[in-house]
Write an enzyme that holds these catalytic residues in place. Sequence first.
Site, mmCIF file in Angstrom:
data_model
loop_
_atom_site.group_PDB
_atom_site.id
_atom_site.type_symbol
_atom_site.label_atom_id
_atom_site.label_comp_id
_atom_site.label_asym_id
_atom_site.label_seq_id
_atom_site.Cartn_x
_atom_site.Cartn_y
_atom_site.Cartn_z
ATOM 1 C CG HIS A 20 -13.250 18.100 -28.147
ATOM 2 N ND1 HIS A 20 -13.444 18.746 -26.947
ATOM 3 C CD2 HIS A 20 -11.995 17.605 -28.116
ATOM 4 C CE1 HIS A 20 -12.351 18.642 -26.225
ATOM 5 N NE2 HIS A 20 -11.450 17.965 -26.903
ATOM 6 C CD GLU B 121 -7.257 22.445 -23.372
ATOM 7 O OE1 GLU B 121 -6.701 22.684 -24.428
ATOM 8 O OE2 GLU B 121 -6.870 21.584 -22.551
ATOM 9 C CG HIS C 203 -9.919 17.296 -19.200
ATOM 10 N ND1 HIS C 203 -9.263 16.207 -18.712
ATOM 11 C CD2 HIS C 203 -9.754 17.242 -20.542
ATOM 12 C CE1 HIS C 203 -8.713 15.523 -19.703
ATOM 13 N NE2 HIS C 203 -9.000 16.133 -20.827
#
Lengths: 232, 727, 80
Positions: B41, B85, B87
């Site tokens: 990550h 991004e 999530h």
Amino acid sequence: MKFGVVVFPGSNCEMDCYHVIDKVLREEVDYVWHQETDVSRYDCLVLPGGFSYGDYLRCGAIARFSPVMEAVADYARGGGLVIGICNGFQILLEAGLLPGAMLRNTCLHFICRFVDLRVENASTPWTNAAEAGQVLRIPIAHNEGNYTVDAGTLRELQEQGRIILRYCAPDGTVSEESNPNGAMDNIAGICNEGFNVFGLMPHPERASEAVLGSTDGMVIWESVMAHYRGRG
Amino acid sequence: MAELYEELGLTEGEYRDIVRLLGREPNKVELGMYSLMWSEHCSYKSSRAVLAQLPTRASYVLQGPGENAGVIDIGGGLAVAFKMESHNHPSAVEPYQGAATGIGGIVRDIFTMGARPIACLDPLRFGDPASPRTRYLFGGVIAGIAGYGNCLGIPTVGGDIYFDPCYEENILVNVMCIGIMSKESLIRGQATGVGNAVVLLGNRTGRDGIGGASILASQEFDEKSQEKRPSVQVGDPFTEKLLIEACLELLEKKLLLGLQDLGAAGISCACSETAARGGVGMRIDLEKVPLREEMEPFEIMISESQERMLAIVEPRNLEEVLGVCGKWGLSAVVIGEVTEGDALKIYWHGEKVVDVPASTLASGPVYDRPAERPDYLDEVQSFDPSTLRHPEDLSQTLLRLAGGPNLCSRRMVWERYDHMVQLNTVVYPGSDAAVLRIKGTSKALAVSCDGNSRYVYLDPYLGTQIAVAESARNVVASGGVPMAFTNCLNFGNPEKPGIFWQFREAVRGMADAARYLELPVVSGNVSFYNESFGAAIYPTPVIGMVGLIGNAAHRMDIAFPQEGLAVALLGETLDELGGSEYLWLVHGMAAGRPPRLDLRLEKGAQTTCIEGIRRGIILSAHDCSEGGVAVALMECCCAGGVGARLEVDTELKPVSWLFSESQSRFVVTLREEGLPTLRELAKARNVQLEVLGRTGGDRLVINDWIDLEVAEMDRVREEALERIMRG
Amino acid sequence: MKVSVFVSPKQGVLDPAGQATLGSLKSLGFDEVSDVRIGKYITMRLEGVDAEQAEARVQEMCERLLANPIIEDFKVEIEG
């Protein structure tokens, strides 16, 4: 004419109101920080939309205790022009400057879209540029716009012509289907007894430029400017 | 130690590297920091080598990948920062907070660069719409985006939503934010100047998001009875809003030298990255971090509590910085200082608990993972759609597509988002791209998110090229010239050769398309391990394209604007039902080869369209994508409330002409007198132009294939999603 | 001193969240439910006041901030 746009922590439409007053109306405008205590230099105060203090306890519940709100209350009692838009309306209700309260929308979620509004009283400082019955197309954007008030006060509002805007169909018909949030009597905007304090859920600043899809919000700005000029 | 590093997810080789880099064994806190910073990550260890092939430069790129967001110059002293991004995992655990904190994180990435966030877009992928789990996740994610984004006063203007069983266990919540700034305001996440103060702004620190590292916590503190640690971060949009205003005010007053948001791995990551970027060291006194509850040093280092920023401030400006924060009611505390050398030293009440070179944390290992073409490809690609029996009633088939979960109207979603605040949105969600005017200029931005993962599953290289091309096409159809893009690459477990092959091919496709279309990649994000019970999602690269409209008056939307206009199709329709939505919805198949993509033709179609718009000939434009030209025409009719009567001369089967998803096509309308010029523009670029008929009436009629009332199509489209989600 | 405040919608005031939950419970087969009201439960810790003072102070807190008397009722519980 000099406008003051009150900024609470969490306000988020203050720049939009400022932009319209400054660039579209071409009038003087200042931000008024929530800790200020003197608002006497303004000809009209705008309480903008947003999520003051995150709206964490109840919409507008915390903002009403800001130092500026005492000054706003004095200003309103003295006949000063005050418009509360969306969260600003909720703050005026919590502060007791307008009667009633807001419940959650009956659909239980946020709604952002254009709605049609019928002008119910066109002889107020806020609507004198409109004709009675005129339909305005202005967006709403809220989660708690379901206006409620006790039966006695509702009657007063009706009898005194203090219901200024009601949700309606494009042809002006007021009905359940044209009520986006469950508001009592399709109420979208009301005034105090002196008509100098106006609260409304729709956002006139979002309908003040043709590029944004509607200029119907200009009716409200032009009315208050005409009222001010006529008086001054 | 051996057990500990394994449990923390480090390999033996990685552990040896750490020992070599430090010249000694790491202590437990240090080891924990490495385990997080060297995680996939944070370190991109599997993807970095592959991503290196992406083109990232252009004369107007002010900041490429490697910072909090990419930044491009749009002229007139203005710049645009943007990034996408994922999530995904947090949203699968707790959809509301997962999505909400996703918004919070991406918004911080944008104002960290000095830009005011002006819009968010959210590409979402859910499982089977008929499953109760999907409905629960869908409701929670939408509510989370609305709850957080609306409060911030940043309009959510777009994104896309797909439903496919491959996302049943692993939904995707990708978030994109775009911001605008004057070029001089650009600031980086860099620590500079020995002796300067390291200031922590915003929320107090609690045990949010420590769940992921609970192994270490239990190793270290197992003698104590630990409360169950919350692994779900909770978002506080009110504080985020104050942070935005305070940081932008601090930047405007030029009081900050560097700014970095705290995301994954919290203070560990923010300190090591800012120090490494600036080539300096840092001393942190951990006991100065304001806490919400009693915490151990290691927990403070890795907590992912939201709405926090790290700022680098010259001592002479410190008082003013604290003053601005105080005005906004935000906590601001000096927690350390910039030091010489490159060591990150962390103290706890005077005792040194960490002493490592910052750069070794910030740049982890790089792997070249084995890749192997997966077996399923031969099987799915060999399928030939021409063997299928097609339905006879094509009008009903079109209505079925119109009301299907992937093509129906998303209005019920975007009406829950405040898509208007800030007064910039001049083309609303539901068109090809959202268009945002830039106040004080004649310009506007067109922004679109795209990624058809079914194509990528069937052919990772081609499918990803298509994602780039389609995203650019959407920007073009809105009147914009595509400038640059960001991406979010959602894949399964990269340690599996088949998955890594998909990834490598996808990135190669993206790089080739980007190079040909001259579109730099300025930021991005990789999300691996999107799998459950051994089954991975479809490889899902999502593209976020930003384009510039030089004159906002040239913005376009898809709606047929009036009656009596010529309806024309730019580009060629081929017999290409492979991977189509028609094939999926009507025949239940995700198979075949995705439509071809000829980048030269794609560029030709795009420049023809943009030139037609600029010259005022084209009056509406819509990219043809899922559902083919039939669905595109239906959407144009519904958006404008105007019908059309069309005659098609083709050798293709009706179903192929209607529903093939051939690339590089636009449906446009224009006045009769504009046709000769548009023909010329198209011909010069070898692009086909076919006049299909005229707008008008209240029905969409195509040969004797389709005859539907616009109102009926609109009702089906608009009611579908609400009905599907009610179950 | 631990104080619990229960804020709930006044009888007669429409409670959209309660109504929706009522409908949902009925659709799950809980036919015996005839009314649902959804409110807030607030806990506080008070220092340096006795029970009697606390009672009066909390009453005032509710009236001024914690509840909106136009639409909400409240109930206070104080523990040792």
